[in-house]
Scaffold this active site. Structure first.
Site, PDB file in Angstrom:
ATOM      1  N   LEU A  62       0.894  -1.612   0.205  1.00 55.21           N
ATOM      2  CA  LEU A  62      -0.278   0.578   0.094  1.00 55.21           C
ATOM      3  C   LEU A  62       0.680   1.255  -0.501  1.00 55.21           C
ATOM      4  O   LEU A  62       0.848   1.628   1.232  1.00 55.21           O
ATOM      5  CB  LEU A  62      -0.557   0.078   1.927  1.00 55.21           C
ATOM      6  CG  LEU A  62      -2.182   1.471   1.491  1.00 55.21           C
ATOM      7  CD1 LEU A  62      -2.857   1.044   0.468  1.00 55.21           C
ATOM      8  CD2 LEU A  62      -2.584   0.802   2.372  1.00 55.21           C
ATOM      9  N   HIS A  63       1.528   1.700  -0.905  1.00 57.07           N
ATOM     10  CA  HIS A  63       2.534   2.599  -0.742  1.00 57.07           C
ATOM     11  C   HIS A  63       1.819   3.644  -0.816  1.00 57.07           C
ATOM     12  O   HIS A  63       0.665   4.007  -1.254  1.00 57.07           O
ATOM     13  CB  HIS A  63       3.063   2.491  -2.459  1.00 57.07           C
ATOM     14  CG  HIS A  63       2.235   1.789  -3.885  1.00 57.07           C
ATOM     15  ND1 HIS A  63       1.617   3.390  -4.791  1.00 57.07           N
ATOM     16  CD2 HIS A  63       1.773   1.692  -4.225  1.00 57.07           C
ATOM     17  CE1 HIS A  63       1.734   2.854  -5.503  1.00 57.07           C
ATOM     18  NE2 HIS A  63       0.815   1.776  -5.331  1.00 57.07           N
ATOM     19  N   LEU A  64       2.766   5.126  -1.439  1.00 61.39           N
ATOM     20  CA  LEU A  64       2.204   6.420  -1.316  1.00 61.39           C
ATOM     21  C   LEU A  64       0.819   6.543  -2.106  1.00 61.39           C
ATOM     22  O   LEU A  64      -0.407   7.070  -1.844  1.00 61.39           O
ATOM     23  CB  LEU A  64       3.376   7.231  -1.239  1.00 61.39           C
ATOM     24  CG  LEU A  64       2.731   9.038  -0.860  1.00 61.39           C
ATOM     25  CD1 LEU A  64       2.796   9.484   0.363  1.00 61.39           C
ATOM     26  CD2 LEU A  64       4.205   9.545  -1.093  1.00 61.39           C
TER      27      LEU A  64
END
Lengths: 213, 108, 140
Positions: B27-29
């Site tokens: 769940l990246h930026l």
């Protein structure tokens, strides 16, 4: 004995200051390398170059306040480090104090230095003994005020102010830095002369060399 | 107990759904940003919890809190919503984790 | 919408932070990068209060402007730039205490969501406590 200071003398003062900064650039850099980030000499050198060019361009300026405000804006945009805003507000407040016209009294000059110093202190939150430019300027301002009130000539008053600035500058060697990058060093800043106090001393010394009569 | 009373009094319904993070970067930026922006369009209170890590339950409308659950590839996130548009909110956010539409690695 | 001014000693760093933060925007937020001291066609390291002031004039709106700054004299320069504004403009400009990169990224997102200047700044400043490697969670 005249105790007035003219716009022409002020132009000589700041051209002389620009020369002094260029001559002492290596010294300022060396001092800043010891306790800061080694950019004070280069930053002041850039300010000096821009200031000299501006003075030479400003041939149809007839008011001391306009002249000093122009110097303030030039230094603010060209120095780059903390010294830019600090010398900038010094000259901005001094310009307001001077007002229009091409001549001011010594008393007014002393007042200009006083309010200029106050604006630096407000802006930088620096007090006497924090190892900053204030340590050179504050004794100079006080000496200038005392000599002016005692009725001394411009030459004499600025000579004692310059001596006081030099003593204040040398006193920073034994101080522990409380402001700016040098304060990160804590007690390790002791034993080094403050570069800001050094360039501030040069400003007063240049005044003594040019504003007398 | 008190919570339930308030919920009942407001006539709100509470729902939850689990989604799996498929993207190799987790769940990246940027994905967190999409979740926050989508969640912010709904009135419902929306929370997220990383079940794989047993993380705290965080506010899905806060990017800072979402990033703190440190969801990696394969982790299961429980999304819960409470409020009049809870169902729609969960459907919209779940869609962000559907790899048919999102999370595809960029074509080389 | 709250607009952002990015202040760095480095022109390239300011532009890079603007680029990164710009990718987080979903809305009508303007970001201006102000970095370095102009020198010919290039920039050397430093911060220029007059250029910060010009940027503030350009992006000012009633919703406000958040300034994100890097280090040291950037704060002094930003403060001086604020003092050149009218009292009305000054009242809705804020220098953030946030770390530059994290703060700008989060501020851009928050501003894009239409949050207030105080909310945007709070979220940006909260990134100072953000753990890149959280100790509170189980490791892999």
């Amino acid at each position: 004995m005249t105790r007035d200071v003219t716009l022409e003398q002020m132009q000589h003062w700041l051209l002389h200051y620009a020369d002094q900064i260029e001559q002492e650039q290596a010294t300022l850099t060396r001092l800043d390398a010891a306790i800061g980030d080694a950019d004070h000499g280069v930053n002041m050198q850039h300010g000096a170059e821009k200031m000299r060019a501006k003075i030479n361009d400003l041939t149809d300026c007839h008011d001391i306040d306009v002249f000093l405000r122009t110097i303030a804006m030039t230094l603010i945009s060209s120095i780059g480090g903390a010294a830019g805003p600090l010398y900038g507000v010094f000259f901005l407040r001094a310009s307001k104090e001077a007002g229009p016209g091409d001549v001011i009294s010594l008393d007014r000059l002393a007042q200009m230095f006083q309010v200029g110093l106050e604006s630096i202190q407000q802006r930088g939150h620096a007090r006497l003994g924090d190892k900053t430019m204030v340590d050179a300027l504050a004794p100079a301002v006080e000496a200038l005020r005392l000599a002016t009130d005692a009725g001394q000539s411009t030459t004499e008053a600025l000579a004692v102010a310059s001596e006081a600035a030099e003593a204040g500058m040398l006193a920073t060697i034994d101080m522990e830095a409380k402001k700016g990058r040098a304060s990160y060093l804590g007690p390790r800043s002791i034993g080094h002369q403050d570069p800001g106090a050094t360039s501030a001393y040069l400003l007063v010394a240049s005044a003594a060399a040019t504003l007398g009569n | 107990m008190e919570d339930r009373n308030i919920r009942e009094a407001c006539g709100d319904s509470s729902h939850s759904t689990d989604v799996t993070v498929r993207h190799p970067l987790g769940l990246h930026l940027r994905k967190s940003k999409d979740v926050v922006q989508t969640a912010s369009r709904f009135q419902a209170q929306i929370t997220a919890q990383n079940l794989t890590r047993t993380s705290p339950v965080v506010n899905a409308k806060s990017i800072l809190q979402l990033m703190q659950i440190q969801a990696r590839q394969g982790h299961v996130i429980r999304l819960s919503a409470q409020g009049p548009d809870a169902d729609d909110a969960l459907a919209a956010i779940s869609l962000l984790f559907d790899q048919r539409y999102y999370d595809l690695p960029a074509a080389q | 919408m709250v607009n952002l001014v990015i202040v760095s000693h480095s022109a390239r760093l300011a532009e890079g932070v603007k680029e990164l933060a710009g990718s987080m925007i979903d809305g009508d937020v303007t970001i201006i990068a102000v970095g370095g001291i102009a020198e010919g066609d290039d920039y050397r390291l430093g911060t220029d209060p007059m250029r910060i002031h010009a940027a503030l004039e350009e992006v000012w709106s009633e919703a406000g402007v958040l300034l994100l700054v890097d280090l040291g004299s950037a704060v002094l320069s930003a403060t001086l730039a604020l003092d050149f504004l009218t009292p009305e403009q000054r009242a809705t400009c804020l220098i953030s205490n946030a770390p530059l990169v994290e703060g700008a990224v989060i501020a851009a997102l928050e501003a894009g969501l239409g949050h207030s200047l105080e909310e945007v700044n709070q979220a940006a400043e909260a990134t100072a406590q953000f753990e890149k490697i959280p100790r509170s969670l189980n490791s892999y």
